[in-house]
Design a protein around this motif. Structure first.
Motif, short mmCIF file in Angstrom:
data_model
loop_
_atom_site.label_atom_id
_atom_site.label_comp_id
_atom_site.label_asym_id
_atom_site.label_seq_id
_atom_site.Cartn_x
_atom_site.Cartn_y
_atom_site.Cartn_z
N ARG A 141 -8.81 7.48 -11.74
CA ARG A 141 -8.33 6.36 -12.63
C ARG A 141 -8.72 6.39 -13.95
N SER B 125 -12.78 7.64 -9.01
CA SER B 125 -13.34 7.10 -10.37
C SER B 125 -12.53 8.05 -11.48
N VAL C 233 -5.16 -2.59 -6.79
CA VAL C 233 -6.49 -3.62 -6.53
C VAL C 233 -7.43 -2.65 -5.76
N ALA C 234 -6.93 -1.49 -5.37
CA ALA C 234 -7.87 -0.49 -4.76
C ALA C 234 -7.35 0.90 -5.07
N VAL C 235 -8.36 1.90 -4.98
CA VAL C 235 -7.87 3.44 -4.85
C VAL C 235 -8.83 4.05 -3.97
N TYR C 236 -8.17 4.75 -2.95
CA TYR C 236 -9.26 5.37 -2.06
C TYR C 236 -8.75 6.90 -1.90
N ILE D 204 0.85 -0.90 -0.06
CA ILE D 204 -0.05 0.15 0.22
C ILE D 204 0.84 1.20 0.05
N GLN E 298 -4.75 6.58 -1.51
CA GLN E 298 -4.32 5.27 -0.76
C GLN E 298 -4.29 4.75 -2.25
N ALA F 93 -3.35 0.51 -3.57
CA ALA F 93 -2.90 -0.82 -3.17
C ALA F 93 -2.60 -1.78 -4.30
N TYR F 94 -1.49 -2.85 -4.32
CA TYR F 94 -1.32 -3.46 -5.56
C TYR F 94 -0.96 -4.99 -4.92
#
Length: 393
Positions: free
Chosen positions: A331, A328, A309-312, A123, A298, A300-301
């Motif tokens: 990205r 969104s 795997v996630a974008v926060y 992260i 944040q 995460a890979y």
């Protein structure tokens, strides 16, 4: 959160033992990228009295591997170490670099969907705020500035009294979420044996005046300069150093979370580094666009997987648009795969040795691609997308 509080951040100079190791690691990385931009590099260094060990995994030209000793000596010389217990000319150097793991290389090179995968799981956080012109938290930015000004004069020969090793610490008063003044400053700097404590303090006071905002005086009883009373023996001669032990100094001074991965010595397939740069880039552009006063990103890979795997997104109640909607859109605008980040931010250039001290963030973007993650070239498009004018930086 209380309406008033104190917050402290520290910085360390390029001559701090850990920063010596960061500089050595990034100097070797730059050498590989200069010869072959597709090199894979993960270099660690240890420094102690008259000794440096370099270890890690590499895939690149043998010519760089053969020049490691020369690269290490040049880095130490540029920092300024020629003292009895740590001299660039005769320090012992042990090279333990070896080939990159085939298992790791397979996932990174092939990944899925025909694109390179992330070099590791993990992260990463990026942060920006309106406390300074650089959109950085003020305590860490001021702590860096003090030491950078001191180092510039030392290396230019204007302050031969100073040695390479130094630390700073700045405590600010906050009211209503904004910094309003100085509570305390600590500066410790290596110095020549014949320089008095009084003289060191006098010199440091001059740098504080130059580094801090006009009118922000440090109370005399809250300025601590070389609190032990003497700092002649410094650098790796006085304390061992390791690559990657100053990750909070490298980022936001504790004002934002850290994913735990160090930056120095890692090529940009390692998302510990490249995705942390991308997260700062996104957060800074959100704030520069006027969409929030504070923004934290944040990412995460997973190893071998290109897309995060996630974008926060977190704007701490200061956002003018929804955080999920903002995430969104970010990205859509920026491809957050390792290759996408490298291409967007020009990360295959040999630009890393300069990042090894005084922070990876809050620096000016440079023409050769250095600190490209500090650009605000997304801000106008973001503001237009969400109907806001770009905030003045």
């Amino acid at each position: 959160m209380a309406d008033t509080w104190l917050f402290t951040s520290e910085s360390v100079s390029e001559g701090h033992p850990d920063k010596v190791c960061d500089r050595i690691s990034d100097t070797i990385l730059d050498a590989y990228l200069r010869e072959a931009p597709d090199s894979r590099v993960a270099v660690e260094a240890l420094a102690t009295t008259n000794h440096v060990t370099v270890a890690g995994e590499v895939r690149g030209p043998d010519s760089v591997l053969r020049s490691v000793e020369e690269l290490v000596r040049e880095a130490i010389r540029d920092i300024g170490y020629s003292q009895l217990g740590f001299d660039w000319k005769d320090v012992e150097i042990v090279n333990r670099l070896h080939a990159q793991s085939g298992d790791i290389a397979q996932g990174v090179d092939e990944g899925d969907k025909g694109e390179e995968g992330a070099g590791d799981q993990g992260i990463m956080f990026g942060y920006a705020c309106r406390e300074t012109d650089e959109l950085m938290p003020a305590p860490i930015q001021f702590a860096h500035r003090i030491l950078r000004l001191m180092a510039e004069d030392r290396k230019a020969g204007r302050r031969p009294e100073f040695g390479p090793d130094a630390k700073s610490q700045v405590t600010l008063k906050y009211e209503g979420g904004k910094p309003v003044g100085i509570d305390a400053v600590v500066v410790s700097t290596q110095h020549d044996e014949d320089v008095t404590q009084e003289r060191v303090r006098e010199l440091v006071e001059g740098y504080l005046a130059a580094a801090l905002p006009e009118g922000w005086q440090v109370p005399a009883d809250r300025l601590l300069v070389n609190p032990t009373g003497r700092f002649v023996l410094g650098g790796p001669e006085g304390d061992a150093g390791l690559t990657g032990r100053k990750i909070i100094v490298d980022t936001y001074g504790g004002a934002a979370p850290h994913g735990g991965g160090a930056f120095s010595g890692k090529d940009p397939t390692k998302v510990d580094r490249s995705a942390a740069y991308a997260a700062r880039y996104l957060a800074k552009n959100v704030v520069a666009a006027g969409l929030a006063e504070r923004c934290q990103i944040q990412l995460a890979y997973a190893i071998g997987v290109p897309e995060p795997v996630a974008v926060y997104v977190e704007t701490f109640g200061t956002g003018k648009v929804g955080e999920a909607e903002l995430g969104s859109k970010l990205r859509e605008m920026v491809r957050l795969t390792p290759r996408g980040i490298r291409e967007r931010l020009d990360l295959l250039n040999p630009i890393y040795a300069r990042t090894a001290a005084y922070g990876h963030f809050g620096r000016a973007a440079q023409e050769d691609g250095g600190f490209a993650w500090e650009r605000t070239d997304l801000a106008a498009d973001l503001a237009r997308e969400f109907g806001h004018s770009v905030a003045a930086e």
